[in-house]
Design a protein around this motif. Structure first.
Motif, PDB file in Angstrom:
ATOM      1  N   HIS A 242      10.806  -9.883   1.236  1.00 62.49           N
ATOM      2  CA  HIS A 242       9.421 -10.259   0.941  1.00 62.49           C
ATOM      3  C   HIS A 242       8.466  -9.777   2.030  1.00 62.49           C
ATOM      4  CE1 HIS A 242       6.425 -12.312  -1.338  1.00 62.49           C
ATOM      5  NE2 HIS A 242       6.131 -13.178  -0.390  1.00 62.49           N
ATOM      6  N   ALA A 243       8.992  -9.548   3.232  1.00 66.09           N
ATOM      7  CA  ALA A 243       8.157  -9.044   4.329  1.00 66.09           C
ATOM      8  C   ALA A 243       7.508  -7.710   3.973  1.00 66.09           C
ATOM      9  CB  ALA A 243       9.002  -8.890   5.594  1.00 66.09           C
ATOM     10  N   ARG A 244       8.129  -6.943   3.071  1.00 66.57           N
ATOM     11  CA  ARG A 244       7.598  -5.634   2.697  1.00 66.57           C
ATOM     12  C   ARG A 244       6.558  -5.691   1.591  1.00 66.57           C
ATOM     13  NH1 ARG A 244      13.360  -4.093   2.727  1.00 66.57           N
ATOM     14  NH2 ARG A 244      13.275  -3.690   0.486  1.00 66.57           N
ATOM     15  N   ALA A 245       6.375  -6.866   0.994  1.00 70.44           N
ATOM     16  CA  ALA A 245       5.511  -6.977  -0.186  1.00 70.44           C
ATOM     17  C   ALA A 245       4.095  -6.438   0.025  1.00 70.44           C
ATOM     18  CB  ALA A 245       5.465  -8.429  -0.661  1.00 70.44           C
ATOM     19  N   PRO A 246       3.407  -6.716   1.146  1.00 70.60           N
ATOM     20  CA  PRO A 246       2.023  -6.225   1.286  1.00 70.60           C
ATOM     21  C   PRO A 246       1.896  -4.709   1.242  1.00 70.60           C
ATOM     22  CG  PRO A 246       2.507  -7.930   2.921  1.00 70.60           C
ATOM     23  CD  PRO A 246       3.808  -7.554   2.294  1.00 70.60           C
ATOM     24  N   ALA A 247       2.960  -3.996   1.602  1.00 71.14           N
ATOM     25  CA  ALA A 247       2.892  -2.534   1.646  1.00 71.14           C
ATOM     26  C   ALA A 247       3.393  -1.876   0.370  1.00 71.14           C
ATOM     27  CB  ALA A 247       3.705  -2.017   2.836  1.00 71.14           C
ATOM     28  N   ARG A 248       3.876  -2.676  -0.593  1.00 67.66           N
ATOM     29  CA  ARG A 248       4.502  -2.096  -1.783  1.00 67.66           C
ATOM     30  C   ARG A 248       3.502  -1.708  -2.865  1.00 67.66           C
ATOM     31  NH1 ARG A 248       7.767  -5.325  -4.620  1.00 67.66           N
ATOM     32  NH2 ARG A 248       8.880  -3.521  -5.464  1.00 67.66           N
ATOM     33  N   ILE A 249       2.256  -2.131  -2.726  1.00 71.08           N
ATOM     34  CA  ILE A 249       1.225  -1.745  -3.696  1.00 71.08           C
ATOM     35  C   ILE A 249      -0.005  -1.246  -2.952  1.00 71.08           C
ATOM     36  CG2 ILE A 249       1.980  -3.261  -5.575  1.00 71.08           C
ATOM     37  CD1 ILE A 249      -0.082  -5.293  -4.657  1.00 71.08           C
ATOM     38  N   ASP A 250      -0.736  -0.327  -3.584  1.00 63.78           N
ATOM     39  CA  ASP A 250      -1.969   0.168  -2.970  1.00 63.78           C
ATOM     40  C   ASP A 250      -3.154  -0.659  -3.467  1.00 63.78           C
ATOM     41  OD1 ASP A 250      -2.549   1.048  -5.556  1.00 63.78           O
ATOM     42  OD2 ASP A 250      -2.068   3.154  -5.109  1.00 63.78           O
ATOM     43  N   PRO A 257       6.194   3.843  -2.981  1.00 61.21           N
ATOM     44  CA  PRO A 257       7.633   3.897  -2.697  1.00 61.21           C
ATOM     45  C   PRO A 257       7.921   3.662  -1.216  1.00 61.21           C
ATOM     46  CG  PRO A 257       6.755   6.108  -3.078  1.00 61.21           C
ATOM     47  CD  PRO A 257       5.654   5.145  -3.402  1.00 61.21           C
ATOM     48  N   LEU A 258       9.160   3.312  -0.931  1.00 58.30           N
ATOM     49  CA  LEU A 258       9.553   2.921   0.424  1.00 58.30           C
ATOM     50  C   LEU A 258       9.224   3.998   1.452  1.00 58.30           C
ATOM     51  CD1 LEU A 258      11.008   0.813   2.212  1.00 58.30           C
ATOM     52  CD2 LEU A 258      13.163   1.971   1.666  1.00 58.30           C
ATOM     53  N   ASP A 259       9.420   5.261   1.102  1.00 60.68           N
ATOM     54  CA  ASP A 259       9.209   6.330   2.075  1.00 60.68           C
ATOM     55  C   ASP A 259       7.735   6.581   2.377  1.00 60.68           C
ATOM     56  OD1 ASP A 259       8.888   7.297  -0.526  1.00 60.68           O
ATOM     57  OD2 ASP A 259       9.376   9.350   0.045  1.00 60.68           O
ATOM     58  N   GLU A 260       6.831   5.986   1.582  1.00 61.86           N
ATOM     59  CA  GLU A 260       5.397   6.181   1.801  1.00 61.86           C
ATOM     60  C   GLU A 260       4.705   4.911   2.291  1.00 61.86           C
ATOM     61  OE1 GLU A 260       3.574   7.794  -1.688  1.00 61.86           O
ATOM     62  OE2 GLU A 260       5.141   9.307  -1.994  1.00 61.86           O
ATOM     63  N   GLN A 261       5.437   3.838   2.485  1.00 59.97           N
ATOM     64  CA  GLN A 261       4.814   2.569   2.847  1.00 59.97           C
ATOM     65  C   GLN A 261       4.326   2.558   4.289  1.00 59.97           C
ATOM     66  OE1 GLN A 261       7.387  -0.742   1.856  1.00 59.97           O
ATOM     67  NE2 GLN A 261       7.629  -0.048  -0.267  1.00 59.97           N
ATOM     68  N   ASP A 262       3.198   1.891   4.502  1.00 62.58           N
ATOM     69  CA  ASP A 262       2.658   1.677   5.848  1.00 62.58           C
ATOM     70  C   ASP A 262       3.388   0.478   6.457  1.00 62.58           C
ATOM     71  OD1 ASP A 262       1.248   1.140   8.133  1.00 62.58           O
ATOM     72  OD2 ASP A 262      -0.698   0.852   7.148  1.00 62.58           O
ATOM     73  N   ARG A 263       4.323   0.743   7.343  1.00 61.79           N
ATOM     74  CA  ARG A 263       5.178  -0.323   7.856  1.00 61.79           C
ATOM     75  C   ARG A 263       4.449  -1.277   8.782  1.00 61.79           C
ATOM     76  NH1 ARG A 263      11.383   1.602   7.702  1.00 61.79           N
ATOM     77  NH2 ARG A 263      11.171   2.775   5.767  1.00 61.79           N
ATOM     78  N   SER A 264       3.254  -0.902   9.204  1.00 62.87           N
ATOM     79  CA  SER A 264       2.473  -1.841  10.007  1.00 62.87           C
ATOM     80  C   SER A 264       2.004  -3.011   9.161  1.00 62.87           C
ATOM     81  CB  SER A 264       1.276  -1.130  10.635  1.00 62.87           C
ATOM     82  OG  SER A 264       0.342  -0.731   9.641  1.00 62.87           O
ATOM     83  N   VAL A 299      18.536  -3.663   8.167  1.00 58.63           N
ATOM     84  CA  VAL A 299      18.566  -2.271   8.633  1.00 58.63           C
ATOM     85  C   VAL A 299      17.259  -1.570   8.271  1.00 58.63           C
ATOM     86  CG1 VAL A 299      19.723  -0.042   8.422  1.00 58.63           C
ATOM     87  CG2 VAL A 299      21.077  -2.134   8.514  1.00 58.63           C
ATOM     88  N   HIS A 300      16.783  -1.804   7.044  1.00 60.82           N
ATOM     89  CA  HIS A 300      15.484  -1.239   6.650  1.00 60.82           C
ATOM     90  C   HIS A 300      14.367  -1.783   7.544  1.00 60.82           C
ATOM     91  CE1 HIS A 300      16.543   1.111   3.136  1.00 60.82           C
ATOM     92  NE2 HIS A 300      17.227   0.104   2.629  1.00 60.82           N
ATOM     93  N   ALA A 301      14.410  -3.095   7.786  1.00 61.80           N
ATOM     94  CA  ALA A 301      13.333  -3.729   8.554  1.00 61.80           C
ATOM     95  C   ALA A 301      13.292  -3.233   9.994  1.00 61.80           C
ATOM     96  CB  ALA A 301      13.498  -5.251   8.525  1.00 61.80           C
ATOM     97  N   GLU A 302      14.445  -2.890  10.537  1.00 54.82           N
ATOM     98  CA  GLU A 302      14.517  -2.472  11.944  1.00 54.82           C
ATOM     99  C   GLU A 302      14.074  -1.022  12.149  1.00 54.82           C
ATOM    100  OE1 GLU A 302      18.578  -3.236  12.736  1.00 54.82           O
ATOM    101  OE2 GLU A 302      18.320  -5.415  12.983  1.00 54.82           O
ATOM    102  N   ALA A 303      14.036  -0.221  11.082  1.00 56.34           N
ATOM    103  CA  ALA A 303      13.675   1.190  11.220  1.00 56.34           C
ATOM    104  C   ALA A 303      12.162   1.328  11.372  1.00 56.34           C
ATOM    105  CB  ALA A 303      14.145   1.980   9.997  1.00 56.34           C
ATOM    106  N   PRO A 304      11.680   1.898  12.473  1.00 54.93           N
ATOM    107  CA  PRO A 304      10.227   2.029  12.655  1.00 54.93           C
ATOM    108  C   PRO A 304       9.581   2.972  11.650  1.00 54.93           C
ATOM    109  CG  PRO A 304      11.419   3.165  14.416  1.00 54.93           C
ATOM    110  CD  PRO A 304      12.438   2.379  13.637  1.00 54.93           C
ATOM    111  N   THR A 305      10.341   3.966  11.156  1.00 51.84           N
ATOM    112  CA  THR A 305       9.844   4.876  10.122  1.00 51.84           C
ATOM    113  C   THR A 305      10.952   5.087   9.101  1.00 51.84           C
ATOM    114  OG1 THR A 305      10.625   6.925  11.169  1.00 51.84           O
ATOM    115  CG2 THR A 305       8.450   6.090  11.861  1.00 51.84           C
TER     116      THR A 305
END
Length: 411
Positions: A242-250, A257-264, A299-305
């Motif tokens: 759920h931590a990724r939810a804010p970046a999953r939609i524009d 998609p995951l490879d284009e998400q702003d991880r900040s 593992v996904h969460a720990e990757a900076p990019t």
């Protein structure tokens, strides 16, 4: 008052309304009918009077009166006695004046729907309908079966539960019964979370309230059995995902998609809590499927990019997950990890084998993954075919738009 306001109230209060009704009457189908009638009455009355200060108490009061009316409608003695029994229990001392009780209604209803008289699939389906408020169509999509099949399954589950509760008042399971229901409850919470993480249909990609409800229920379950490592693992999985939810939609509500998400934009507090929970349980020995899925999310969460993702570790974890809890969804996700580790041709082989199963042939994500891998291999015709098929199969408007954009980009 808009339909959205009424829908929000119903999603918040439906489990509490059903829980209150079931404490006085053991037939779930009757209680669902009465609750729906109360909802219809609310739609009419609240349009003019506005939403009451305590909508839960209003809905419970009206639904209980409808339930009594159902059983006073005939002349049979049994019906009169049932109606009188319900009426006598309207002032049940366990219940507070606002319709709540000391035991959380959502958890109590969740545990009831996971009754031992029901099969696992029926437990999960019934809880998704009664506690989470999913439609029959949404539950059918989660199970990859036709809506008519799911409707019949729900009807049978209600009838079985009615017979099991005929002579037993609605109450939480005993401490001896509780452990046997935990696995079913976890399945329910996970499926509810998945439906919130990516809606199976409609205009929204993410159902934030549904995902947060699943997290709330899982927190309640962990509070009830804090030593169960799989419950803790499931909570960690939900928080990390759920931590990724804010970046999953524009800004337009379209899928990113995951490879284009702003991880900040990923929620660091949820990541920190999920990681801490996972680190607490992993050293204990036996590792179940929720702990493994949480480890993959970590593992996904720990990757900076995206480029820094440790795909080999993810691939190995999916291999372990496949041994512990094999499923088509695990195989599909493993295909992506294998493709990222060994090359897209290896992933294509896994997905093509998976598509030999009739149920997966209707699963749009399998075709979307295959299209993406074929595109990486330079097979534009094959990619176009499967992007188009995936876009036709999905009932999610954001996913459909995304797939059609990928299709258009191929020319």
């Amino acid at each position: 008052m808009t339909d959205g306001v009424l829908g929000d109230v119903w999603r918040r209060e439906s489990a509490h309304v059903l829980g209150a009704l079931l404490r006085t009457h053991p037939d779930l189908a009757d209680c669902e009918d009465a609750a729906q009638e109360a909802l219809l009455a609310a739609a009419q009355q609240w349009e003019y009077d506005g939403v009451p200060a305590d909508p839960r108490a209003w809905l419970i009061r009206v639904a209980r009166r409808r339930l009594i009316d159902q059983h006073r409608g005939g002349s049979a003695r049994a019906r009169r006695e049932t109606a009188d029994a319900i009426a006598r229990r309207l002032d049940d001392p366990v219940e507070e004046a606002d319709g709540t009780s000391a035991y959380d209604d959502s958890m109590q209803l969740l545990l009831l729907c996971c009754h031992g008289s029901l099969s696992r699939s029926s437990q999960v389906a019934l809880t998704l309908r009664c506690v989470a408020g999913l439609t029959t169509e949404e539950i059918a999509a989660a199970y990859l079966v036709p809506a008519s099949t799911m409707g019949q399954r729900l009807s049978r589950a209600r009838a079985t539960l009615r017979d099991a509760l005929r002579d037993t008042p609605f109450a939480p399971p005993t401490p001896d019964e509780f452990p046997d229901r935990v696995a079913s409850v976890l399945d329910v919470c996970h499926l509810v979370f998945n439906e919130g993480h990516t809606r199976t249909a409609g205009e929204e990609l993410v159902g934030v309230e549904l995902a947060e409800e699943a997290i709330r229920l899982t927190r309640l379950l962990r509070a009830a059995c804090p030593d169960n490592d799989e419950v803790t693992g499931a909570l960690a999985l939900m928080l990390l995902t759920h931590a990724r939810a804010p970046a999953r939609i524009d800004d337009a509500g379209d899928l990113v998609p995951l490879d284009e998400q702003d991880r900040s934009r990923w929620d660091p507090d949820l990541i920190a809590e999920g990681t801490s929970l996972l680190e607490r349980v992993l050293p204990h020995g036996h590792v179940g499927r929720y702990q493994l899925q949480a480890a993959i999310a970590a593992v996904h969460a720990e990757a900076p990019t995206y480029a820094d993702t440790d795909w080999l570790q993810i691939c190995l974890l999916y291999g372990m997950l496949h041994q512990v809890a094999p499923s088509p969804a695990v195989t599909l996700n493993r295909a992506v990890a294998v493709a990222m580790t060994l090359g897209p041709d290896h992933g294509v082989a896994i997905v093509r084998d998976l598509l030999e199963h009739p149920a997966m042939q209707r699963h749009h994500r399998a075709h979307a993954v295959l299209a993406h891998l074929l595109e990486q291999l330079g097979d534009r015709d094959g990619a176009r075919e499967h992007y188009a098929l995936a876009a036709r199969l999905t009932r999610s408007a954001p996913e459909q738009r995304y797939l059609n954009r990928r299709l258009a980009a191929l020319g």
